[in-house]
Design a protein around this motif. Structure first.
Motif, PDB file in Angstrom:
ATOM      1  N   UNK B 305     -27.209 -24.682  36.155  1.00 30.73           N
ATOM      2  CA  UNK B 305     -25.895 -24.511  35.697  1.00 30.73           C
ATOM      3  C   UNK B 305     -25.721 -24.532  34.076  1.00 30.73           C
ATOM      4  N   UNK B 306     -24.602 -24.166  33.789  1.00 33.62           N
ATOM      5  CA  UNK B 306     -24.280 -24.069  32.471  1.00 33.62           C
ATOM      6  C   UNK B 306     -25.133 -22.908  31.788  1.00 33.62           C
ATOM      7  N   UNK B 307     -25.185 -23.139  30.323  1.00 33.21           N
ATOM      8  CA  UNK B 307     -25.821 -22.180  29.356  1.00 33.21           C
ATOM      9  C   UNK B 307     -27.130 -21.793  29.787  1.00 33.21           C
ATOM     10  N   UNK B 308     -27.644 -20.750  29.283  1.00 32.71           N
ATOM     11  CA  UNK B 308     -28.940 -20.475  29.274  1.00 32.71           C
ATOM     12  C   UNK B 308     -29.478 -19.402  28.154  1.00 32.71           C
ATOM     13  N   UNK B 309     -30.216 -19.984  27.201  1.00 29.41           N
ATOM     14  CA  UNK B 309     -30.932 -19.052  26.192  1.00 29.41           C
ATOM     15  C   UNK B 309     -32.181 -18.772  26.212  1.00 29.41           C
ATOM     16  N   UNK B 310     -32.650 -17.754  26.426  1.00 31.79           N
ATOM     17  CA  UNK B 310     -33.995 -17.289  26.704  1.00 31.79           C
ATOM     18  C   UNK B 310     -35.134 -17.862  25.695  1.00 31.79           C
ATOM     19  N   UNK B 311     -34.799 -18.028  24.467  1.00 26.44           N
ATOM     20  CA  UNK B 311     -35.943 -18.437  23.514  1.00 26.44           C
ATOM     21  C   UNK B 311     -37.013 -17.648  23.622  1.00 26.44           C
ATOM     22  N   UNK B 312     -38.249 -18.244  23.671  1.00 26.33           N
ATOM     23  CA  UNK B 312     -39.354 -17.325  23.289  1.00 26.33           C
ATOM     24  C   UNK B 312     -39.838 -16.815  24.874  1.00 26.33           C
ATOM     25  N   UNK B 313     -39.199 -16.851  25.745  1.00 27.55           N
ATOM     26  CA  UNK B 313     -39.297 -16.286  27.026  1.00 27.55           C
ATOM     27  C   UNK B 313     -40.216 -17.030  28.045  1.00 27.55           C
ATOM     28  N   UNK B 314     -40.741 -18.191  27.753  1.00 28.69           N
ATOM     29  CA  UNK B 314     -41.381 -19.023  28.612  1.00 28.69           C
ATOM     30  C   UNK B 314     -40.367 -19.964  29.227  1.00 28.69           C
ATOM     31  N   UNK B 315     -40.890 -20.752  30.013  1.00 27.96           N
ATOM     32  CA  UNK B 315     -39.868 -21.641  30.872  1.00 27.96           C
ATOM     33  C   UNK B 315     -39.679 -22.830  29.906  1.00 27.96           C
ATOM     34  N   UNK B 316     -40.567 -23.377  29.221  1.00 26.07           N
ATOM     35  CA  UNK B 316     -40.433 -24.568  28.322  1.00 26.07           C
ATOM     36  C   UNK B 316     -39.568 -23.832  27.069  1.00 26.07           C
ATOM     37  N   UNK B 317     -39.817 -22.825  26.646  1.00 29.17           N
ATOM     38  CA  UNK B 317     -39.055 -22.197  25.531  1.00 29.17           C
ATOM     39  C   UNK B 317     -37.633 -22.068  25.998  1.00 29.17           C
ATOM     40  N   UNK B 318     -37.429 -21.839  27.207  1.00 27.52           N
ATOM     41  CA  UNK B 318     -35.968 -21.595  27.512  1.00 27.52           C
ATOM     42  C   UNK B 318     -35.162 -22.725  27.479  1.00 27.52           C
ATOM     43  N   UNK B 319     -35.827 -23.915  28.074  1.00 26.49           N
ATOM     44  CA  UNK B 319     -35.418 -25.491  28.144  1.00 26.49           C
ATOM     45  C   UNK B 319     -34.966 -25.797  26.750  1.00 26.49           C
ATOM     46  N   UNK B 320     -35.984 -25.687  26.031  1.00 24.90           N
ATOM     47  CA  UNK B 320     -35.407 -26.193  24.628  1.00 24.90           C
ATOM     48  C   UNK B 320     -34.766 -25.309  23.699  1.00 24.90           C
ATOM     49  N   UNK B 321     -34.644 -23.940  23.902  1.00 25.72           N
ATOM     50  CA  UNK B 321     -33.715 -22.984  23.180  1.00 25.72           C
ATOM     51  C   UNK B 321     -32.421 -23.343  23.592  1.00 25.72           C
ATOM     52  N   UNK B 322     -32.226 -23.693  25.032  1.00 20.30           N
ATOM     53  CA  UNK B 322     -30.931 -23.704  25.685  1.00 20.30           C
ATOM     54  C   UNK B 322     -30.134 -24.903  25.066  1.00 20.30           C
ATOM     55  N   UNK B 323     -31.142 -25.975  25.067  1.00 19.03           N
ATOM     56  CA  UNK B 323     -30.702 -27.410  24.710  1.00 19.03           C
ATOM     57  C   UNK B 323     -30.304 -27.267  23.424  1.00 19.03           C
ATOM     58  N   UNK B 324     -31.124 -26.902  22.631  1.00 19.78           N
ATOM     59  CA  UNK B 324     -30.949 -26.904  21.099  1.00 19.78           C
ATOM     60  C   UNK B 324     -29.828 -26.217  20.637  1.00 19.78           C
ATOM     61  N   UNK B 325     -29.378 -25.195  21.221  1.00 18.99           N
ATOM     62  CA  UNK B 325     -28.161 -24.514  20.850  1.00 18.99           C
ATOM     63  C   UNK B 325     -26.979 -24.975  21.465  1.00 18.99           C
ATOM     64  N   UNK B 326     -26.928 -25.206  22.884  1.00 20.66           N
ATOM     65  CA  UNK B 326     -25.828 -25.476  23.515  1.00 20.66           C
ATOM     66  C   UNK B 326     -25.082 -27.009  23.211  1.00 20.66           C
ATOM     67  N   UNK B 327     -25.893 -27.882  22.727  1.00 21.17           N
ATOM     68  CA  UNK B 327     -25.296 -29.285  22.690  1.00 21.17           C
ATOM     69  C   UNK B 327     -24.677 -29.321  21.314  1.00 21.17           C
ATOM     70  N   UNK B 328     -23.781 -30.003  21.126  1.00 19.22           N
ATOM     71  CA  UNK B 328     -23.208 -30.253  19.855  1.00 19.22           C
ATOM     72  C   UNK B 328     -23.757 -31.305  19.044  1.00 19.22           C
ATOM     73  N   UNK B 329     -23.511 -31.362  17.764  1.00 15.50           N
ATOM     74  CA  UNK B 329     -24.370 -32.425  17.013  1.00 15.50           C
ATOM     75  C   UNK B 329     -24.282 -33.742  17.373  1.00 15.50           C
ATOM     76  N   UNK B 330     -23.257 -34.192  18.001  1.00 16.94           N
ATOM     77  CA  UNK B 330     -23.390 -35.678  18.377  1.00 16.94           C
ATOM     78  C   UNK B 330     -24.266 -35.914  19.585  1.00 16.94           C
ATOM     79  N   UNK B 331     -24.062 -34.795  20.366  1.00 16.97           N
ATOM     80  CA  UNK B 331     -25.166 -34.772  21.808  1.00 16.97           C
ATOM     81  C   UNK B 331     -26.556 -34.865  21.273  1.00 16.97           C
ATOM     82  N   UNK B 332     -26.780 -33.926  20.342  1.00 16.92           N
ATOM     83  CA  UNK B 332     -28.261 -33.881  19.749  1.00 16.92           C
ATOM     84  C   UNK B 332     -28.565 -35.225  19.218  1.00 16.92           C
ATOM     85  N   UNK B 333     -27.656 -35.712  18.415  1.00 19.42           N
ATOM     86  CA  UNK B 333     -27.905 -37.156  17.801  1.00 19.42           C
ATOM     87  C   UNK B 333     -28.236 -38.211  18.861  1.00 19.42           C
ATOM     88  N   UNK B 334     -27.465 -38.167  20.060  1.00 16.72           N
ATOM     89  CA  UNK B 334     -27.704 -39.326  20.978  1.00 16.72           C
ATOM     90  C   UNK B 334     -28.937 -39.112  21.882  1.00 16.72           C
TER      91      UNK B 334
END
Lengths: 88, 471
Positions: B305-334
């Motif tokens: 569910x939710x956002x998806x950002x492809x990143x480098x095209x790999x599965x791990x890359x998709x996880x990290x790109x999605x999370x890095x871009x779709x979480x706001x600053x305070x979510x990232x900090x926590x």
């Protein structure tokens, strides 16, 4: 830490995050002062109890409903980038 | 009052005030109208017949937005309904909208919402508090008689204090968390915001009680209000010295002292006492809460569910790109902080130690409740602050919770009731009195609050913005 948390951070955000991280951790160093000898860790405020239910089938989400929010769906599956093997 | 009339009033007020306040992310006028008409046709009326309410955006109502105030879940629609919400619907209450909140309940001002800040109805240049920002503001502007929120470290009580409404966090486990999107699973409690403790009681009686869909819900009968008390004779009220420091903000101290006088006048005996571990509560809370959050938020990976950002095209890359871009600053900090305190090598020094400190905090409270029946304290160290004032300093924002996190760590019931206003720059800013009880003594805490409100008028005061338009 970012890679452990599976976070790809934008380059420009890293210095501020690192600064906040340091500031927060150093403010929390007081935790080490309290003598916690003999204290049991408290992971949940209420006493745990066993939870069982009648062994009877019940209806869950339908595939369509479970997949309704999927970013990418193929049939009744969540689709993700290919993990094993070469080109599809 | 018919369900349709109550709904018309609510929709009218939303129309009038919410453009300025921004409490709601979605209003389901058509769905609510259909439900209200159906209720009015029905011969049997539930305990909350026709009462409109709004739900914080981290609680599920089938088919409605449950974005948690985050880009990560923008457009996400819940596939099922939370148990607490379902129980309200079953008793005739009518959900009419989804309330704004700090992203994933991370914040004490409402400003961490990805969808814009809610404004405090008492002064639109100020924060309503958080994270149940929209729920508190909607009740303060009398758009709805009550709202559901969630309280992990003060997220119902603190915005209630800053918006001049009554906000209740039940004992952990008294209300099912099924359908509440998880932040800190050992801390999260579904709470109620209303205009009086008596209304909180009516709602709590409906939403409380064991639920087989939440393994941490207490195996207890639903809440029943205690008989009305005409005074507080025989009640021992503890005043923890740590909650009344010498440098307590005078704007909070003055109304609080008046409230303590009122309690005394009602017959309560006030007893000063110590909760010595209090000074470690913020650190212990933010270690435990971020640890649990980092674990709970691992599920947002762009797959189901939710956002998806492809990143480098790999599965791990998709996880990290999605999370890095779709979480706001305070979510990232926590997430980073929580990952750190749980990581190998740091676990014992941070997470495990925080859990031991949590035990010490619980013991402080247990010792206090050997001597007194309830504790009284301020809810928030300050009245409403200006939007933007604390946004660039996460630590300053964390300190907003200093008076509410200890009770959350211990799982205790606590209420914030309006106890007066502080005047600043020509505007009046509400101040909250917090009453805390032993675990599962929800009825005691609420009956004391009800008695206080029967003897005082603070909870009836309206923000100037709405005072002209609301009877």
């Amino acid at each position: 830490m970012a890679s452990l948390a599976r976070l790809s951070l934008p380059e420009h955000a890293v210095p501020a995050l690192a600064r906040d991280f340091e500031a927060i951790l150093s403010a929390f160093h007081g935790l080490a002062e309290l003598d916690v000898e003999g204290l049991e860790p408290l992971s949940s405020p209420t006493a745990a109890h066993d939870v069982t239910r009648e062994d009877r089938a019940r209806t869950g989400l339908s595939p369509d409903s479970a997949l309704a929010n999927a970013p990418q769906r193929v049939g009744d599956w969540f689709a993700v980038p290919k993990v094993i093997g070469g080109d599809a | 009052m018919s369900a349709r009339a109550a709904l018309a009033t609510a929709l009218d007020r939303i129309e009038r005030y919410d453009e300025d306040i921004g409490a709601l992310l979605e209003v389901d006028a058509a769905g609510a109208a259909a439900r209200a008409a159906e209720l009015d046709r029905s011969e049997s009326h539930g305990a909350l017949h026709g009462m409109p309410f709004v739900v914080k955006a981290n609680m599920c109502i089938e088919g409605r937005i449950a974005s948690c105030g985050s880009r990560m879940l923008e457009g996400y629609r819940a596939p099922y309904t939370a148990s607490a919400v379902q129980r309200l619907i079953d008793e005739g209450a009518v959900p009419i909208g989804i309330a704004n909140m700090d992203e994933f309940a991370f914040g004490s001002s409402g400003e961490n919402s990805s969808f814009g800040s809610t404004r405090n109805p008492w002064d639109l240049s100020r924060a309503p508090g958080g994270s149940s920002s929209g729920s508190a503001a909607a009740v303060a502007a009398r758009m709805v008689p009550f709202a559901l929120g969630s309280d992990t470290g003060g997220s119902v009580r603190q915005p209630a204090a800053l918006c001049g409404v009554t906000g209740y966090k039940p004992t952990y486990g008294v209300v099912s968390r099924h359908g509440l999107i998880a932040f800190g699973s050992s801390l999260d409690a579904v709470g109620v915001l209303a205009t009086s403790a008596a209304d909180v009681e009516r709602v709590l009686a409906v939403i409380s009680g064991a639920d087989e869909r939440d393994a941490t819900s207490a195996l207890r009968a639903p809440f029943e209000p205690a008989p009305a008390r005409t005074d507080l004779r025989g009640l021992r009220v503890g005043l923890p010295r740590e909650y009344f420091p010498a440098d307590l903000d005078g704007r909070v101290r003055q109304p609080l002292e008046q409230a303590l006088d009122d309690l005394r006048r009602l017959g309560a005996e006030l007893v000063e006492l110590d909760l010595p571990t209090t000074r470690h509560a913020i650190a212990a809370y933010y270690v435990v809460a971020t640890a649990e959050a980092s674990s709970n938020l691992a599920r947002y990976d762009g797959v189901r569910y939710g956002a998806r950002i492809a990143g480098d095209g790999s599965l791990q890359g998709m996880f990290a790109a999605t999370r890095g871009a779709a979480f706001g600053a305070e979510a990232l900090r926590r997430i980073l902080l929580g990952t750190y305190v749980l990581s190998s090598g740091y676990y014992d020094a941070w997470y495990l130690r925080a859990l031991k400190v949590r035990r010490a905090i619980l013991r402080d409270f247990q010792a206090a409740f050997e001597r007194v029946d309830v504790l009284a304290a301020p809810t928030s160290p300050t009245p409403a602050f200006r939007l933007g004032e604390k946004l660039s300093d996460p630590l300053a924002m964390y300190l907003c919770d200093v008076l509410t996190v200890p009770t959350s760590l211990a799982g205790l019931p606590a209420i914030s009731v309006p106890c007066g206003c502080a005047a600043e720059d020509g505007v009046e800013l509400p101040v909250g009195l917090q009453l805390i009880g032993p675990a599962f003594e929800d009825a005691r805490v609420l009956s004391v609050a009800r008695c206080y409100q029967a003897a005082t008028e603070h909870h009836r005061r309206l923000p100037p913005l709405v005072a002209g338009g609301v009877a």
